[in-house]
Design an enzyme around this catalytic site. Sequence first.
Site, PDB file in Angstrom:
ATOM      1  CE  LYS A  26      51.387   3.583 -20.797  1.00 37.53           C
ATOM      2  NZ  LYS A  26      52.733   3.149 -21.192  1.00 37.53           N
ATOM      3  NE  ARG A  69      53.127  -1.536 -17.837  1.00 38.26           N
ATOM      4  CZ  ARG A  69      54.106  -2.453 -17.868  1.00 38.26           C
ATOM      5  NH1 ARG A  69      54.914  -2.586 -16.844  1.00 38.26           N
ATOM      6  NH2 ARG A  69      54.268  -3.206 -18.935  1.00 38.26           N
ATOM      7  CE  LYS A 126      49.526   3.461 -24.309  1.00 40.30           C
ATOM      8  NZ  LYS A 126      50.896   3.112 -24.112  1.00 40.30           N
TER       9      LYS A 126
END
Length: 325
Positions: A196, A218, A249
């Site tokens: 991710k 993040r 992703k």
Amino acid sequence: MSFPITRLRRLRKNPILRNMVSETSLRAEDLIMPLFVCPGTQINKPISSMPGNSQLSVDLLLEECAQLLEVGIKSVLLFGIPESKDEHGHVACGHNGIVQQAIRAIKERFGDTLLTVADVCNCEYTTHGHCGTIVDGDVDNDLTLVTLANQALSLAHSGADIIAPSDMMDGRVQKIREILDLNGFGQTPIMAYSAKYASGFYGPFREAAESTPQFGDRRSYQMNPANSDEAMREIALDIEEGADIVMIKPALSYLDIIRRTKDSFNIPIAAYSVSGEFSMVKAAAANGWIDEERIMMEMMISMKRAGADIIITYFAKQVAKVLNR
Ligand code: PBG
């Protein structure tokens, strides 16, 4: 053999021939529809950046699920918008969590005809919008593992068919596998968001899930878009820790990662075509700049061609309708 003996256009002559030699296909069974559930009744709050998607209260969520089943979509990925948030995301760990309520209602109404995939993460449930417990200005990995494991267990208790951790903490798959096994959920699969990336493509989702980080970003836990070898390490570790399905992703800017995973591992692969990928198409189509349906279907087939077995997409219902024609 080369031209003029070989003429690749021979097999492109008509649709029957083209379909006969098609290397990739797409089925409604491959698709998972993400849904956002919120408290209340009769609530349908449209998400402006994701046309056609809404935050739905449980009663209306059930109606949406019925419509999905009607067109052949048999799996949903659930995200919750809780009544209140806290420092650690404890609100997501209890019997009365919003997603737990939704799963129980879905199971009561649809039983095993609809598969529920429960996203496990803290960002929708923390006051600061980060995916875990903050210590010294950053998410503390090992403290966060505790809330993640508790959240996963609670979701399994409520009837979740698949647990899908999306937080990117190190070791979370192992911790979740342990707690599930210890509590009689040895048969509940884990779909790990393994690779991710820290991506701008999540923008519209953060409006949808009300999960924008209140400070910073993040990048200290999600992956650097520049990296591919690291994705292979993430995936290898998740498989070692017990992941049953691995996820890449976003999808479209990371088709190389999907293909590399397909070539390097033999495990089911999910591609998450995220909110930004969806919204860009919707926006361009609304302007009359592209043919929405054609591009939507081309996106789906490109993810399958890259090696995805499963596609998580906000287009799921729309794609199923096209496939049913
Ligand atoms: C939560 C989560 C995010 C998405 C899925 N789970 C957002 C994020 O990490 O910021 C994004 C999905 C999308 O954009 O469609 N951790």
